[in-house]
Scaffold this motif. Structure first.
Motif, PDB file in Angstrom:
ATOM      1  N   MET A   1       0.794  -1.131  -0.013  1.00 23.05           N
ATOM      2  CA  MET A   1       0.013  -0.137  -0.071  1.00 23.05           C
ATOM      3  C   MET A   1       0.995   1.435   0.103  1.00 23.05           C
ATOM      4  O   MET A   1       1.857   1.233   0.961  1.00 23.05           O
ATOM      5  CB  MET A   1      -0.937  -0.143   1.191  1.00 23.05           C
ATOM      6  N   CYS A   2       0.605   2.229  -0.791  1.00 26.74           N
ATOM      7  CA  CYS A   2       1.457   3.485  -1.153  1.00 26.74           C
ATOM      8  C   CYS A   2       0.346   4.571  -1.191  1.00 26.74           C
ATOM      9  O   CYS A   2      -0.762   4.554  -1.376  1.00 26.74           O
ATOM     10  CB  CYS A   2       2.041   3.692  -2.446  1.00 26.74           C
ATOM     11  N   LEU A   3       0.815   5.584  -0.493  1.00 26.54           N
ATOM     12  CA  LEU A   3       0.214   6.775  -0.224  1.00 26.54           C
ATOM     13  C   LEU A   3       1.087   8.161  -0.934  1.00 26.54           C
ATOM     14  O   LEU A   3       2.212   8.323  -0.576  1.00 26.54           O
ATOM     15  CB  LEU A   3      -0.035   7.328   0.878  1.00 26.54           C
TER      16      LEU A   3
ATOM     17  N   SER B   1       1.735  15.501 -10.247  1.00 24.50           N
ATOM     18  CA  SER B   1       1.669  14.554 -11.604  1.00 24.50           C
ATOM     19  C   SER B   1       1.288  12.984 -11.511  1.00 24.50           C
ATOM     20  O   SER B   1       0.958  12.333 -12.297  1.00 24.50           O
ATOM     21  CB  SER B   1       2.791  14.705 -12.612  1.00 24.50           C
ATOM     22  N   GLY B   2       1.606  12.789 -10.249  1.00 23.54           N
ATOM     23  CA  GLY B   2       1.193  11.310  -9.774  1.00 23.54           C
ATOM     24  C   GLY B   2       2.716  10.372 -10.286  1.00 23.54           C
ATOM     25  O   GLY B   2       2.539   9.138 -10.102  1.00 23.54           O
ATOM     26  N   ALA B   3       3.605  11.287 -10.612  1.00 22.68           N
ATOM     27  CA  ALA B   3       4.888  10.504 -10.904  1.00 22.68           C
ATOM     28  C   ALA B   3       5.343   9.238 -10.002  1.00 22.68           C
ATOM     29  O   ALA B   3       5.609   8.147 -10.343  1.00 22.68           O
ATOM     30  CB  ALA B   3       5.762  11.097 -11.482  1.00 22.68           C
ATOM     31  N   LEU B   4       5.355   9.763  -8.757  1.00 20.02           N
ATOM     32  CA  LEU B   4       5.922   8.764  -7.611  1.00 20.02           C
ATOM     33  C   LEU B   4       4.982   7.714  -7.265  1.00 20.02           C
ATOM     34  O   LEU B   4       5.502   6.542  -7.320  1.00 20.02           O
ATOM     35  CB  LEU B   4       5.866   9.682  -6.305  1.00 20.02           C
ATOM     36  N   GLY B   5       3.855   7.854  -7.235  1.00 23.74           N
ATOM     37  CA  GLY B   5       2.802   6.712  -7.126  1.00 23.74           C
ATOM     38  C   GLY B   5       2.753   5.781  -8.333  1.00 23.74           C
ATOM     39  O   GLY B   5       2.704   4.750  -8.171  1.00 23.74           O
ATOM     40  N   ILE B   6       2.688   6.436  -9.554  1.00 26.61           N
ATOM     41  CA  ILE B   6       2.535   5.561 -10.597  1.00 26.61           C
ATOM     42  C   ILE B   6       3.749   4.904 -11.010  1.00 26.61           C
ATOM     43  O   ILE B   6       3.698   3.525 -11.189  1.00 26.61           O
ATOM     44  CB  ILE B   6       2.514   6.596 -11.728  1.00 26.61           C
ATOM     45  N   GLU B   7       4.956   5.256 -10.764  1.00 25.13           N
ATOM     46  CA  GLU B   7       6.132   4.625 -10.611  1.00 25.13           C
ATOM     47  C   GLU B   7       6.157   3.453  -9.722  1.00 25.13           C
ATOM     48  O   GLU B   7       6.844   2.343  -9.840  1.00 25.13           O
ATOM     49  CB  GLU B   7       7.480   5.437 -10.269  1.00 25.13           C
TER      50      GLU B   7
ATOM     51  N   HIS C   1      -1.438  -1.131  -4.418  1.00 25.42           N
ATOM     52  CA  HIS C   1      -2.407  -0.243  -4.504  1.00 25.42           C
ATOM     53  C   HIS C   1      -1.675   1.160  -4.214  1.00 25.42           C
ATOM     54  O   HIS C   1      -0.718   1.133  -3.430  1.00 25.42           O
ATOM     55  CB  HIS C   1      -3.645  -0.325  -3.348  1.00 25.42           C
ATOM     56  N   CYS C   2      -2.074   2.212  -4.540  1.00 25.02           N
ATOM     57  CA  CYS C   2      -1.681   3.437  -4.191  1.00 25.02           C
ATOM     58  C   CYS C   2      -3.015   4.503  -4.085  1.00 25.02           C
ATOM     59  O   CYS C   2      -3.867   4.574  -4.983  1.00 25.02           O
ATOM     60  CB  CYS C   2      -0.715   4.030  -5.484  1.00 25.02           C
ATOM     61  N   ASP C   3      -2.885   5.325  -2.834  1.00 25.90           N
ATOM     62  CA  ASP C   3      -3.831   6.502  -2.789  1.00 25.90           C
ATOM     63  C   ASP C   3      -2.984   7.673  -3.406  1.00 25.90           C
ATOM     64  O   ASP C   3      -1.983   7.955  -2.776  1.00 25.90           O
ATOM     65  CB  ASP C   3      -4.410   6.401  -1.269  1.00 25.90           C
ATOM     66  N   PHE C   4      -3.733   8.472  -4.217  1.00 29.15           N
ATOM     67  CA  PHE C   4      -3.168   9.937  -4.810  1.00 29.15           C
ATOM     68  C   PHE C   4      -3.800  10.874  -4.171  1.00 29.15           C
ATOM     69  O   PHE C   4      -5.161  10.730  -4.269  1.00 29.15           O
ATOM     70  CB  PHE C   4      -3.202   9.829  -6.147  1.00 29.15           C
ATOM     71  N   VAL C   5      -3.336  11.979  -3.474  1.00 25.49           N
ATOM     72  CA  VAL C   5      -4.085  12.946  -2.818  1.00 25.49           C
ATOM     73  C   VAL C   5      -3.511  14.148  -3.130  1.00 25.49           C
ATOM     74  O   VAL C   5      -2.204  14.577  -3.137  1.00 25.49           O
ATOM     75  CB  VAL C   5      -3.683  12.723  -1.168  1.00 25.49           C
TER      76      VAL C   5
ATOM     77  N   THR D   1      -4.597  -1.520  -8.061  1.00 23.56           N
ATOM     78  CA  THR D   1      -5.547  -0.568  -7.858  1.00 23.56           C
ATOM     79  C   THR D   1      -5.106   0.801  -7.372  1.00 23.56           C
ATOM     80  O   THR D   1      -4.026   0.777  -6.966  1.00 23.56           O
ATOM     81  CB  THR D   1      -6.961  -1.017  -6.758  1.00 23.56           C
ATOM     82  N   ALA D   2      -5.765   1.768  -7.630  1.00 25.75           N
ATOM     83  CA  ALA D   2      -5.340   2.899  -7.353  1.00 25.75           C
ATOM     84  C   ALA D   2      -6.756   3.974  -7.130  1.00 25.75           C
ATOM     85  O   ALA D   2      -7.851   3.544  -7.723  1.00 25.75           O
ATOM     86  CB  ALA D   2      -4.662   3.631  -8.233  1.00 25.75           C
ATOM     87  N   THR D   3      -6.610   4.980  -5.737  1.00 20.94           N
ATOM     88  CA  THR D   3      -7.761   5.721  -5.967  1.00 20.94           C
ATOM     89  C   THR D   3      -7.249   7.359  -5.875  1.00 20.94           C
ATOM     90  O   THR D   3      -6.149   7.387  -5.322  1.00 20.94           O
ATOM     91  CB  THR D   3      -8.312   5.449  -4.485  1.00 20.94           C
ATOM     92  N   VAL D   4      -8.021   8.173  -6.457  1.00 22.11           N
ATOM     93  CA  VAL D   4      -7.648   9.640  -6.610  1.00 22.11           C
ATOM     94  C   VAL D   4      -8.426  10.207  -5.608  1.00 22.11           C
ATOM     95  O   VAL D   4      -9.712  10.259  -5.726  1.00 22.11           O
ATOM     96  CB  VAL D   4      -7.408   9.959  -7.874  1.00 22.11           C
ATOM     97  N   HIS D   5      -7.711  10.844  -4.641  1.00 21.47           N
ATOM     98  CA  HIS D   5      -8.641  11.595  -3.710  1.00 21.47           C
ATOM     99  C   HIS D   5      -8.174  13.227  -3.894  1.00 21.47           C
ATOM    100  O   HIS D   5      -7.177  13.769  -3.946  1.00 21.47           O
ATOM    101  CB  HIS D   5      -8.361  11.675  -2.426  1.00 21.47           C
ATOM    102  N   ILE D   6      -9.448  14.008  -4.252  1.00 20.24           N
ATOM    103  CA  ILE D   6      -9.336  15.584  -4.292  1.00 20.24           C
ATOM    104  C   ILE D   6      -9.524  15.917  -2.768  1.00 20.24           C
ATOM    105  O   ILE D   6     -10.796  16.424  -2.452  1.00 20.24           O
ATOM    106  CB  ILE D   6     -10.388  15.871  -5.532  1.00 20.24           C
TER     107      ILE D   6
END
Length: 98
Positions: free
Chosen positions: A1-3, A9-15, A23-27, A52-57
């Motif tokens: 699990m990554c945060l 840009s999401g580059a760190l989580g996408i990498e 899984h990665c949560d992008f905030v 999986t991934a979830t994008v949080h605004i």
């Protein structure tokens, strides 16, 4: 699990996902950035995989204060002018060393 906080840009989580993270949560607070991240994820993640991934605004402090997820990897790359509330980050499950 990554945060990936302050995801931009999401580059760190996408990498991390490209290297096998499940899984990665992008905030991020920027809606343009989160739309871009979601578009990249739609292109890169195969629907039949376990990834999986979830994008949080939302902002980082609100997200960390309201999550019960224990993350294995945290990516923190706040804007230069941003003051980070590290107390909120330490509230994350497993954030403190054992």
């Amino acid at each position: 699990m990554c945060l990936d906080l302050f995801a931009g840009s999401g580059a760190l989580g996408i990498e991390a996902l490209s290297r096998g993270a499940k899984h990665c949560d992008f905030v991020d607070t920027n809606t343009d950035a989160t739309r871009t991240i979601q578009a990249q994820l739609n292109t890169l993640l195969e629907p039949d995989t376990a990834q999986t991934a979830t994008v949080h605004i939302t902002n980082a402090e609100a997200f960390t204060a309201n999550t019960s997820t224990a993350y294995d990897i945290l990516f923190l790359d706040p804007p230069f002018a941003k003051t980070v509330d590290f107390d909120a980050l330490l509230a994350l499950p497993n954030a403190r060393p054992k």
